[in-house]
Design a protein around this motif. Structure first.
Motif, PDB file in Angstrom:
ATOM      1  N   ALA A 157      42.304  40.677  37.285  1.00 23.65           N
ATOM      2  CA  ALA A 157      41.179  41.617  37.372  1.00 23.65           C
ATOM      3  C   ALA A 157      39.862  40.921  37.039  1.00 23.65           C
ATOM      4  CB  ALA A 157      41.413  42.803  36.441  1.00 23.65           C
ATOM      5  N   GLU A 158      39.847  40.096  35.999  1.00 24.10           N
ATOM      6  CA  GLU A 158      38.615  39.398  35.615  1.00 24.10           C
ATOM      7  C   GLU A 158      38.216  38.370  36.671  1.00 24.10           C
ATOM      8  OE1 GLU A 158      35.218  38.148  33.514  1.00 24.10           O
ATOM      9  OE2 GLU A 158      36.369  40.013  33.592  1.00 24.10           O
ATOM     10  N   LEU A 159      39.188  37.639  37.216  1.00 23.94           N
ATOM     11  CA  LEU A 159      38.888  36.681  38.279  1.00 23.94           C
ATOM     12  C   LEU A 159      38.236  37.391  39.458  1.00 23.94           C
ATOM     13  CD1 LEU A 159      39.048  33.968  39.783  1.00 23.94           C
ATOM     14  CD2 LEU A 159      41.398  34.608  40.436  1.00 23.94           C
ATOM     15  N   PHE A 160      38.807  38.510  39.878  1.00 23.40           N
ATOM     16  CA  PHE A 160      38.266  39.200  41.050  1.00 23.40           C
ATOM     17  C   PHE A 160      36.973  39.956  40.728  1.00 23.40           C
ATOM     18  CE2 PHE A 160      42.501  38.363  42.777  1.00 23.40           C
ATOM     19  CZ  PHE A 160      42.086  37.702  43.915  1.00 23.40           C
ATOM     20  N   ARG A 161      36.765  40.327  39.492  1.00 25.61           N
ATOM     21  CA  ARG A 161      35.471  40.909  39.126  1.00 25.61           C
ATOM     22  C   ARG A 161      34.370  39.868  39.309  1.00 25.61           C
ATOM     23  NH1 ARG A 161      31.784  40.691  35.646  1.00 25.61           N
ATOM     24  NH2 ARG A 161      32.829  39.249  34.273  1.00 25.61           N
ATOM     25  N   ARG A 162      34.628  38.662  38.843  1.00 23.34           N
ATOM     26  CA  ARG A 162      33.632  37.587  38.983  1.00 23.34           C
ATOM     27  C   ARG A 162      33.473  37.176  40.448  1.00 23.34           C
ATOM     28  NH1 ARG A 162      34.045  33.660  33.718  1.00 23.34           N
ATOM     29  NH2 ARG A 162      34.146  35.343  32.197  1.00 23.34           N
ATOM     30  N   ALA A 163      34.578  37.110  41.163  1.00 20.79           N
ATOM     31  CA  ALA A 163      34.502  36.744  42.579  1.00 20.79           C
ATOM     32  C   ALA A 163      33.732  37.797  43.368  1.00 20.79           C
ATOM     33  CB  ALA A 163      35.910  36.559  43.147  1.00 20.79           C
ATOM     34  N   LEU A 164      33.962  39.070  43.060  1.00 21.93           N
ATOM     35  CA  LEU A 164      33.242  40.136  43.751  1.00 21.93           C
ATOM     36  C   LEU A 164      31.745  40.043  43.476  1.00 21.93           C
ATOM     37  CD1 LEU A 164      33.207  42.678  45.492  1.00 21.93           C
ATOM     38  CD2 LEU A 164      33.622  44.003  43.403  1.00 21.93           C
ATOM     39  N   ASP A 165      31.373  39.726  42.237  1.00 19.65           N
ATOM     40  CA  ASP A 165      29.953  39.538  41.922  1.00 19.65           C
ATOM     41  C   ASP A 165      29.339  38.458  42.816  1.00 19.65           C
ATOM     42  OD1 ASP A 165      30.040  41.479  39.953  1.00 19.65           O
ATOM     43  OD2 ASP A 165      30.148  40.044  38.286  1.00 19.65           O
ATOM     44  N   GLU A 166      30.068  37.373  43.008  1.00 18.07           N
ATOM     45  CA  GLU A 166      29.568  36.271  43.857  1.00 18.07           C
ATOM     46  C   GLU A 166      29.450  36.715  45.320  1.00 18.07           C
ATOM     47  OE1 GLU A 166      29.700  32.478  43.326  1.00 18.07           O
ATOM     48  OE2 GLU A 166      29.670  32.718  41.155  1.00 18.07           O
ATOM     49  N   VAL A 167      30.458  37.416  45.804  1.00 18.56           N
ATOM     50  CA  VAL A 167      30.435  37.892  47.188  1.00 18.56           C
ATOM     51  C   VAL A 167      29.268  38.856  47.391  1.00 18.56           C
ATOM     52  CG1 VAL A 167      31.678  39.268  48.918  1.00 18.56           C
ATOM     53  CG2 VAL A 167      32.900  37.527  47.608  1.00 18.56           C
ATOM     54  N   LEU A 168      29.087  39.773  46.465  1.00 16.65           N
ATOM     55  CA  LEU A 168      28.002  40.760  46.592  1.00 16.65           C
ATOM     56  C   LEU A 168      26.632  40.086  46.549  1.00 16.65           C
ATOM     57  CD1 LEU A 168      29.405  43.654  44.390  1.00 16.65           C
ATOM     58  CD2 LEU A 168      29.224  43.589  46.887  1.00 16.65           C
ATOM     59  N   GLU A 169      26.489  39.060  45.731  1.00 17.82           N
ATOM     60  CA  GLU A 169      25.213  38.336  45.669  1.00 17.82           C
ATOM     61  C   GLU A 169      24.947  37.600  46.984  1.00 17.82           C
ATOM     62  OE1 GLU A 169      21.650  37.541  44.234  1.00 17.82           O
ATOM     63  OE2 GLU A 169      23.124  38.766  43.193  1.00 17.82           O
ATOM     64  N   GLU A 170      25.973  36.998  47.531  1.00 23.51           N
ATOM     65  CA  GLU A 170      25.827  36.315  48.822  1.00 23.51           C
ATOM     66  C   GLU A 170      25.474  37.314  49.927  1.00 23.51           C
ATOM     67  OE1 GLU A 170      28.675  33.963  51.938  1.00 23.51           O
ATOM     68  OE2 GLU A 170      28.974  33.533  49.805  1.00 23.51           O
ATOM     69  N   MET A 171      26.133  38.459  49.909  1.00 25.92           N
ATOM     70  CA  MET A 171      25.836  39.495  50.897  1.00 25.92           C
ATOM     71  C   MET A 171      24.389  39.961  50.774  1.00 25.92           C
ATOM     72  SD  MET A 171      29.157  41.960  50.828  1.00 25.92           S
ATOM     73  CE  MET A 171      30.731  41.470  51.483  1.00 25.92           C
ATOM     74  N   ARG A 172      23.944  40.164  49.542  1.00 28.40           N
ATOM     75  CA  ARG A 172      22.563  40.604  49.319  1.00 28.40           C
ATOM     76  C   ARG A 172      21.583  39.578  49.885  1.00 28.40           C
ATOM     77  NH1 ARG A 172      19.799  44.106  45.711  1.00 28.40           N
ATOM     78  NH2 ARG A 172      21.756  44.619  44.726  1.00 28.40           N
ATOM     79  N   ASP A 173      21.842  38.303  49.618  1.00 27.19           N
ATOM     80  CA  ASP A 173      20.964  37.250  50.135  1.00 27.19           C
ATOM     81  C   ASP A 173      20.922  37.263  51.657  1.00 27.19           C
ATOM     82  OD1 ASP A 173      20.425  36.475  47.531  1.00 27.19           O
ATOM     83  OD2 ASP A 173      21.769  34.734  47.585  1.00 27.19           O
TER      84      ASP A 173
END
Length: 195
Positions: free
Chosen positions: A63-79
C-alpha cells in the motif's frame, strides 16, 4: 581503517537510494499500464531486479509503495496536462487526448472497478483533478458566466472532455484523432461561444 567506514556507509546509502528509486520507478511503470489490483509485488520486484523482501524492507507495505507511486504518476500527469495555456481550447483538447491515449484504457478500467476500496481514491482524485483542469485551462472563457450558470457550464465541459468522450470518438466511432479533436473543439467552442 576509520576513514574507510564513512565512505562505506555513504556508498551503502547511495546504493539503497538507487535501489529505492528503481523499485519506485518500476511501480510507477506498472501503474501507468495496469490496474493496481492486477499488479503483484513480484512484478515490481522483478522489474526492479530485487526481491519482494527488499521492496517490503524499503517501503514497508504494498500500500505504501503504491501510494508513493501514485503520487509520482499524478504529478507526471499534471505536468503533461499543464502544457496548454489558459484559454487555448485546441491545446487543451490536444493535451487531454495525449493523456487519454497514454492512460485512457487504465482510467476506464479503474472507473469500472471504482467500488474497490483500493481504486476508489484514485478515481476520486482523477475526477477532482479533471474538473480543476477544466476550470484552469478554460478560465478565460468561463469569465463571462457566473453563479449557477457557470457551474452548469463547468459540468458540461467536464462531461465533454471526459475519457468516455475520447473513447466514444476514437474507439467506438473509430474517428481519426485529428477529426475527433476537431469534434471536441467544436463542442466546447459551441458551448463557450467561441469560433
Amino acid at each position: 581503517m576509520k576513514s574507510a567506514r564513512p565512505y562505506t556507509m555513504r556508498a551503502r546509502a547511495a546504493g539503497a537510494e538507487s535501489t529505492r528509486s528503481r523499485v519506485l520507478a518500476a511501480a510507477v511503470g506498472q501503474l501507468k499500464g495496469r490496474l493496481r489490483s492486477d499488479i503483484r509485488l513480484n512484478d515490481v520486484a522483478a522489474q526492479a531486479g530485487v526481491t519482494v523482501q527488499t521492496v517490503l524492507r524499503l517501503f514497508g507495505s504494498k500500500a505504501e509503495l503504491f501510494r508513493r507511486a501514485l503520487d509520482e504518476v499524478l504529478e507526471e500527469m499534471r505536468d503533461d496536462l499543464d502544457q496548454a495555456e489558459p484559454g487555448d481550447v485546441a491545446g487543451a483538447v490536444r493535451t487531454w487526448f495525449d493523456h487519454y491515449e497514454q492512460f485512457g484504457d487504465v482510467v476506464i478500467a479503474n472507473l469500472a472497478d471504482e467500488h474497490d476500496p483500493a481504486v476508489a481514491p484514485v478515481v476520486r482524485i482523477g475526477r477532482e483533478r479533471h474538473r480543476e483542469r477544466v476550470r484552469t485551462v478554460l478560465a478565460p472563457q468561463l469569465g463571462r458566466f457566473s453563479g449557477d450558470e457557470r457551474e452548469r457550464v463547468v459540468d458540461a465541459l467536464v462531461c465533454m472532455s471526459d475519457v468516455y468522450t475520447w473513447k466514444l470518438l476514437c474507439r467506438d466511432m473509430q474517428r481519426p484523432r485529428q477529426e475527433a479533436e476537431a469534434t471536441l473543439e467544436m463542442m466546447i467552442n459551441s458551448l463557450l461561444g467561441g469560433s
